[in-house]
Design a protein around this motif. Structure first.
Motif, PDB file in Angstrom:
ATOM      1  N   LEU A  82       0.835  -1.199   0.000  1.00 20.73           N
ATOM      2  CA  LEU A  82       0.000   0.000   0.000  1.00 20.73           C
ATOM      3  C   LEU A  82       0.871   1.250   0.000  1.00 20.73           C
ATOM      4  CD1 LEU A  82      -2.896   1.254   0.405  1.00 20.73           C
ATOM      5  CD2 LEU A  82      -2.382   1.173   2.871  1.00 20.73           C
ATOM      6  N   ARG A  83       0.493   2.207  -0.849  1.00 17.78           N
ATOM      7  CA  ARG A  83       1.125   3.527  -0.851  1.00 17.78           C
ATOM      8  C   ARG A  83       0.030   4.583  -0.861  1.00 17.78           C
ATOM      9  NH1 ARG A  83       4.420   0.496  -4.264  1.00 17.78           N
ATOM     10  NH2 ARG A  83       6.607   0.367  -3.586  1.00 17.78           N
ATOM     11  N   VAL A  84       0.230   5.596  -0.067  1.00 14.80           N
ATOM     12  CA  VAL A  84      -0.699   6.726   0.008  1.00 14.80           C
ATOM     13  C   VAL A  84       0.088   7.989  -0.298  1.00 14.80           C
ATOM     14  CG1 VAL A  84      -2.325   8.007   1.443  1.00 14.80           C
ATOM     15  CG2 VAL A  84      -2.081   5.525   1.740  1.00 14.80           C
ATOM     16  N   ALA A  85      -0.386   8.744  -1.262  1.00 14.38           N
ATOM     17  CA  ALA A  85       0.319   9.944  -1.717  1.00 14.38           C
ATOM     18  C   ALA A  85       1.755   9.601  -2.109  1.00 14.38           C
ATOM     19  CB  ALA A  85       0.296  11.023  -0.640  1.00 14.38           C
ATOM     20  N   VAL A  90       4.219   4.870   7.605  1.00 18.40           N
ATOM     21  CA  VAL A  90       5.196   4.464   8.622  1.00 18.40           C
ATOM     22  C   VAL A  90       4.528   3.422   9.522  1.00 18.40           C
ATOM     23  CG1 VAL A  90       6.595   5.212  10.584  1.00 18.40           C
ATOM     24  CG2 VAL A  90       6.332   6.703   8.573  1.00 18.40           C
ATOM     25  N   PRO A  91       5.052   2.191   9.595  1.00 20.46           N
ATOM     26  CA  PRO A  91       4.405   1.168  10.426  1.00 20.46           C
ATOM     27  C   PRO A  91       4.574   1.489  11.908  1.00 20.46           C
ATOM     28  CG  PRO A  91       6.458   0.324   9.507  1.00 20.46           C
ATOM     29  CD  PRO A  91       6.240   1.665   8.883  1.00 20.46           C
ATOM     30  N   LEU A  92       3.471   1.440  12.641  1.00 19.15           N
ATOM     31  CA  LEU A  92       3.487   1.746  14.063  1.00 19.15           C
ATOM     32  C   LEU A  92       3.170   0.538  14.926  1.00 19.15           C
ATOM     33  CD1 LEU A  92       1.540   5.141  13.983  1.00 19.15           C
ATOM     34  CD2 LEU A  92       4.023   4.776  13.952  1.00 19.15           C
ATOM     35  N   GLN A  93       2.258  -0.306  14.452  1.00 18.75           N
ATOM     36  CA  GLN A  93       1.845  -1.443  15.271  1.00 18.75           C
ATOM     37  C   GLN A  93       1.233  -2.523  14.402  1.00 18.75           C
ATOM     38  OE1 GLN A  93      -1.875  -1.537  17.767  1.00 18.75           O
ATOM     39  NE2 GLN A  93      -0.400  -1.374  19.451  1.00 18.75           N
ATOM     40  N   GLY A  94       1.584  -3.767  14.706  1.00 14.75           N
ATOM     41  CA  GLY A  94       0.916  -4.924  14.113  1.00 14.75           C
ATOM     42  C   GLY A  94       0.544  -5.871  15.230  1.00 14.75           C
ATOM     43  N   ARG A  95      -0.677  -6.364  15.229  1.00 11.74           N
ATOM     44  CA  ARG A  95      -1.121  -7.229  16.325  1.00 11.74           C
ATOM     45  C   ARG A  95      -2.221  -8.160  15.830  1.00 11.74           C
ATOM     46  NH1 ARG A  95      -6.065  -5.465  18.256  1.00 11.74           N
ATOM     47  NH2 ARG A  95      -6.686  -3.378  17.517  1.00 11.74           N
ATOM     48  N   ARG A 101      -7.549 -12.912  12.576  1.00 15.24           N
ATOM     49  CA  ARG A 101      -7.499 -11.540  12.050  1.00 15.24           C
ATOM     50  C   ARG A 101      -6.337 -10.771  12.665  1.00 15.24           C
ATOM     51  NH1 ARG A 101     -10.086  -6.464  13.122  1.00 15.24           N
ATOM     52  NH2 ARG A 101     -10.980  -7.328  15.047  1.00 15.24           N
ATOM     53  N   ALA A 102      -5.666  -9.994  11.831  1.00 11.42           N
ATOM     54  CA  ALA A 102      -4.577  -9.130  12.288  1.00 11.42           C
ATOM     55  C   ALA A 102      -4.885  -7.691  11.909  1.00 11.42           C
ATOM     56  CB  ALA A 102      -3.247  -9.560  11.684  1.00 11.42           C
ATOM     57  N   VAL A 103      -4.406  -6.766  12.720  1.00 10.64           N
ATOM     58  CA  VAL A 103      -4.617  -5.340  12.489  1.00 10.64           C
ATOM     59  C   VAL A 103      -3.256  -4.658  12.453  1.00 10.64           C
ATOM     60  CG1 VAL A 103      -5.595  -3.210  13.396  1.00 10.64           C
ATOM     61  CG2 VAL A 103      -6.887  -5.345  13.577  1.00 10.64           C
ATOM     62  N   PHE A 104      -3.063  -3.798  11.457  1.00 10.09           N
ATOM     63  CA  PHE A 104      -1.815  -3.070  11.281  1.00 10.09           C
ATOM     64  C   PHE A 104      -2.132  -1.578  11.249  1.00 10.09           C
ATOM     65  CE2 PHE A 104      -1.874  -7.061   8.989  1.00 10.09           C
ATOM     66  CZ  PHE A 104      -0.805  -7.737   9.560  1.00 10.09           C
ATOM     67  N   VAL A 105      -1.398  -0.810  12.025  1.00  6.75           N
ATOM     68  CA  VAL A 105      -1.631   0.624  12.111  1.00  6.75           C
ATOM     69  C   VAL A 105      -0.378   1.355  11.642  1.00  6.75           C
ATOM     70  CG1 VAL A 105      -2.174   2.574  13.619  1.00  6.75           C
ATOM     71  CG2 VAL A 105      -3.242   0.342  14.031  1.00  6.75           C
ATOM     72  N   GLY A 106      -0.575   2.301  10.757  1.00  7.14           N
ATOM     73  CA  GLY A 106       0.508   3.139  10.274  1.00  7.14           C
ATOM     74  C   GLY A 106       0.054   4.588  10.204  1.00  7.14           C
ATOM     75  N   ALA A 107       0.981   5.469   9.894  1.00  4.19           N
ATOM     76  CA  ALA A 107       0.653   6.896   9.811  1.00  4.19           C
ATOM     77  C   ALA A 107       1.549   7.538   8.767  1.00  4.19           C
ATOM     78  CB  ALA A 107       0.839   7.563  11.168  1.00  4.19           C
ATOM     79  N   LEU A 108       1.126   8.698   8.282  1.00  2.00           N
ATOM     80  CA  LEU A 108       1.960   9.449   7.339  1.00  2.00           C
ATOM     81  C   LEU A 108       1.650  10.936   7.421  1.00  2.00           C
ATOM     82  CD1 LEU A 108      -0.060  10.129   4.701  1.00  2.00           C
ATOM     83  CD2 LEU A 108       0.399   7.733   4.232  1.00  2.00           C
ATOM     84  N   ARG A 109       2.629  11.709   7.030  1.00  5.01           N
ATOM     85  CA  ARG A 109       2.475  13.161   6.947  1.00  5.01           C
ATOM     86  C   ARG A 109       2.120  13.533   5.517  1.00  5.01           C
ATOM     87  NH1 ARG A 109       6.841  15.804   7.244  1.00  5.01           N
ATOM     88  NH2 ARG A 109       5.990  17.745   8.122  1.00  5.01           N
ATOM     89  N   ILE A 110       1.243  14.507   5.377  1.00  5.61           N
ATOM     90  CA  ILE A 110       0.826  14.991   4.063  1.00  5.61           C
ATOM     91  C   ILE A 110       1.855  15.988   3.553  1.00  5.61           C
ATOM     92  CG2 ILE A 110      -0.996  16.178   2.781  1.00  5.61           C
ATOM     93  CD1 ILE A 110      -1.727  13.425   3.859  1.00  5.61           C
ATOM     94  N   GLY A 119      -0.558  13.411   9.999  1.00  3.93           N
ATOM     95  CA  GLY A 119      -1.952  13.850   9.959  1.00  3.93           C
ATOM     96  C   GLY A 119      -2.925  12.789   9.508  1.00  3.93           C
ATOM     97  N   VAL A 120      -2.413  11.701   8.951  1.00  5.31           N
ATOM     98  CA  VAL A 120      -3.291  10.651   8.433  1.00  5.31           C
ATOM     99  C   VAL A 120      -2.904   9.317   9.075  1.00  5.31           C
ATOM    100  CG1 VAL A 120      -4.027   9.366   6.397  1.00  5.31           C
ATOM    101  CG2 VAL A 120      -3.692  11.838   6.257  1.00  5.31           C
ATOM    102  N   THR A 121      -3.915   8.632   9.602  1.00  4.64           N
ATOM    103  CA  THR A 121      -3.732   7.290  10.157  1.00  4.64           C
ATOM    104  C   THR A 121      -4.255   6.274   9.151  1.00  4.64           C
ATOM    105  OG1 THR A 121      -4.064   8.140  12.391  1.00  4.64           O
ATOM    106  CG2 THR A 121      -4.265   5.774  12.091  1.00  4.64           C
ATOM    107  N   VAL A 122      -3.511   5.207   8.975  1.00  5.48           N
ATOM    108  CA  VAL A 122      -3.890   4.142   8.055  1.00  5.48           C
ATOM    109  C   VAL A 122      -4.004   2.844   8.856  1.00  5.48           C
ATOM    110  CG1 VAL A 122      -3.321   2.858   5.967  1.00  5.48           C
ATOM    111  CG2 VAL A 122      -2.673   5.282   6.174  1.00  5.48           C
TER     112      VAL A 122
END
Length: 685
Positions: A82-85, A90-95, A101-110, A119-122
């Motif tokens: 996955l790519r946004v903009a 940036v990977p922050l957490q995988g659990r 089921r697994a959940v992955f949380v990342g974030a990026l700056r615009i 500013g954006v959570t993925v």
């Protein structure tokens, strides 16, 4: 005896078959060589067999090693980046959010934002079947338009080829409806569809694109589904939907140590995730030995797991016994034996035969399932198979009244003698209570085996002696001590809440209990497969020094039943501590490194996780806290908790005895009280 098609870690006798090279070359997984299992210790595995997904902690599927989404032993999706903009989040957490089921949380700056704050959570939520939900959430104080790009790919390779480091080359995609489709040379195909439909689809690059508009505080969600097609002319898979239903109850644990609840919850969830149907008889399900490498036909491990999971009811045991019974050899010298592959037995002994192990386990599991409340119809159906297993056992004992393994001519393994002795005594009890002949001969055989074992296997020394791991026909012994000795204390359950007689006398039992509690065997995280001081010790060796969870659970139960609570409690605490570090999902094994202050258990790079015997072993070990000894035919149940209550007060509920819910509470003083039980079930002594 046959070799298993997919290897278990550390099993050199079980090499997976090769895979022909696909056109365009064969990419070998990074860090692996052909014949070498790729590491999975740091992966998140979502499991709902026959589907599972192997994801790195950052959530991006890059096609490296075993990463991907699988169904029925084939990789359906190997790449999902996955790519946004134009940037990867940036990977922050995988659990794991559950077994499936697994959940992955990342974030990026615009681009254009000032300051370090993203500013954006993925968030990506991926299920075992490849279904995925991608959610973008904006905290940017202005409306933004973000291009989203998902690069997808697959090789549609067989799991055995991936395990061997020989996956196919990636296939070329074509546009298909609201997504992409790939077709292998054998006609099998897979498609990924998206909702909402992508703005653009680039088949040559395997890319789906969206233009998303996000207002402050708003979210946008993309849904992806993976659809697999059969090869032309292939038979449809047996049954429909996930197996199980209410096969395993929602057992719960609570008490002073909150970790017992988390471990029981995760273990039951893993057992449910590992259930798979018998293709020829879809109504029957059994446990896969472990994911990802051992999802094949029913094995001895599945049978041991069903036995250790009897506190959750008898339905799993009955189905597993039926599946195994259909494979029983019916003619010739091996009539009555169950088939099974050869497995590595460590650095000192030749491979053992899991078919011998399963044959000896069959009557034991049936006899104990009857005590837990197996319905009469299941017993009547399965009893003839058990009788044939017991007949094979009687014929297999040689002139020394010992059972060779894997074949006539030896060697004689101590562990196999323990299995044979247990099978003879519980089999005799089963035949007696069912009014069938043969019990006297089995008890006579057990007595002769017991006497011969004491003279042939016990090695005297100044420290009190030890059992030999094995003996050769010419008299040579293998003195190496390991976790296998726990099986000498596992004698089996008889009527009235009694345990059967073991191979060892009181003095020998005390000595084995002492040895199991020494630092050479108790690593602090569990029981080593081979003692730390033994030649050939390897902390990562499957039977050469790694901690095998189910063997540790067998030791906890056997030690507690024999009255050696100090050693049992130490192993139980170590197992619980290790489980906490593994997120309460225990692998089949982990390194037998000595525990010291501030350390963590070291994972085995290729161990299955989840694994049936590990999950069921956790259930077995926790049930030992309450000491539940049912006798459903006798309408009684005995509760004999560990008197010291090593984990404090604990309550186990949602268990099943005599086909009805069962709950028991153990106080901090080690006193047990049954809180819920089947009507008419009396509390035994």
């Amino acid at each position: 005896m046959v070799l298993s098609p997919v290897p278990a870690p550390g099993h050199p006798t079980e090499q997976p078959p090769g895979q022909p090279a696909a056109a365009g070359g064969v990419p070998v997984a990074r860090g692996t060589r052909p014949g070498e299992l790729p590491p999975i210790h740091d992966a998140l595995l979502c499991v709902a067999l026959p589907a599972f997904a192997v994801s790195p902690e950052h959530g991006q599927l890059t096609g490296d090693g075993p990463e991907g989404v699988y169904a029925s032993g084939r990789r359906l999706l190997s790449r999902s980046v996955l790519r946004v903009a134009g940037r990867e989040p940036v990977p922050l957490q995988g659990r794991l959010a559950g077994a499936d089921r697994a959940v992955f949380v990342g974030a990026l700056r615009i681009p254009g934002d000032i300051g370090p704050d993203p500013g954006v959570t993925v968030e990506r939520s991926r299920s075992a079947d490849g279904t995925e939900r991608i959610t973008l959430r904006s905290a940017v104080p202005r409306p933004v338009r973000l291009p989203v790009e998902l690069a997808l790919g697959t090789d549609l390779a067989e799991l055995g080829a991936i395990a061997s480091g020989r996956p196919r080359a990636e296939l070329r995609a074509s546009v298909h409806g609201t997504g992409l489709r790939w077709t292998a040379p054998d006609g099998r195909s897979v498609a990924v569809t998206a909702d909402p439909a992508p703005t653009d689809s680039l088949a040559a690059a395997g890319v789906l694109r969206w233009e998303t508009d996000l207002t402050p505080g708003a979210t946008v969600t993309l849904h992806l589904r993976v659809h697999a097609d059969r090869a032309p002319g292939a038979a449809p898979p047996g049954g429909g939907g996930r197996p199980g239903g209410q096969l395993l109850p929602d057992a719960q644990a609570e008490g002073d140590d909150r970790r017992v609840g988390a471990l029981l919850h995760a273990s039951v969830a893993d057992l449910r995730a590992l259930l798979q149907r018998d293709p020829a008889h879809p109504a029957d399900v059994h446990l896969a030995a472990g994911v990802p490498w051992r999802c094949g036909p029913v094995t001895a491990e599945a049978l041991w797991a069903a036995r250790m999971a009897l506190p959750l009811g008898t339905r799993l045991a009955a189905a597993t016994l039926r599946v195994l019974g259909r494979a029983q050899v019916t003619g010739g010298a091996d009539a009555g034996r169950l088939p099974g592959p050869l497995r590595d037995a460590g650095p000192h002994l030749p491979p053992r035969c899991t078919g011998v192990e399963a044959t000896l386990a069959f009557p034991v599991v049936l006899a104990e399932a009857r005590r837990w409340g197996l319905p009469a119809g299941d017993l009547d159906e399965l009893l003839p198979v058990a009788e044939r297993c017991l007949g094979w056992l009687r014929r297999g004992l040689d002139t020394d009244r010992l059972l060779p393994d894997p074949a006539p001519g030896g060697p004689w393994r101590a562990e196999t003698q323990a299995h044979a002795h247990r099978a003879a005594l519980l089999g005799a009890d089963l035949l007696d209570t069912c009014g069938r002949p043969g019990a006297a001969e089995l008890r006579e055989a057990a007595g002769a085996l017991r006497e011969r074992f004491r003279s042939a296997f016990w090695l005297d020394d100044p420290s009190g002696g030890r059992p030999a791991a094995a003996r050769a026909p010419e008299g040579r012994s293998w003195p190496q001590l390991g976790g296998w000795a726990a099986h000498l204390l596992d004698t089996g359950l008889l009527g009235g809440g009694r345990y059967a007689q073991g191979l060892l006398d009181r003095t020998e039992t005390e000595q084995v209990a002492r040895l199991l509690g020494t630092p050479a065997l108790d690593s602090g995280w569990g029981l080593r497969g081979l003692g730390a001081k033994e030649p050939g010790h390897n902390p990562f060796g499957h039977r050469a020094g790694a901690v095998r969870v189910h063997e540790t659970a067998v030791a906890v139960s056997g030690l507690a039943a024999a009255g050696y609570e100090k050693e049992a409690a130490a192993l139980l605490r170590g197992l619980l501590d290790a489980a906490e570090h593994f997120g309460h999902r225990l692998p089949e094994m982990y390194a037998g490194e000595q525990r010291t202050t501030g350390t963590r258990p070291v994972p085995h790079p290729a161990a299955c996780r989840p694994a049936a015997v590990a999950a069921a072993g956790a259930v077995h070990a926790l049930a030992t806290l309450a000491g539940i000894r049912p006798d459903a035919p006798g309408r009684s149940v005995a509760v004999q908790p560990m008197p010291s209550a090593p984990l404090g007060a604990v309550r186990l509920s949602g268990l099943v005895v005599a086909g009805e819910p069962f709950a028991v509470r153990v106080s901090r003083l080690g006193l047990g009280m049954v809180e819920e039980a089947a009507e008419g079930l009396q509390l035994g002594v």
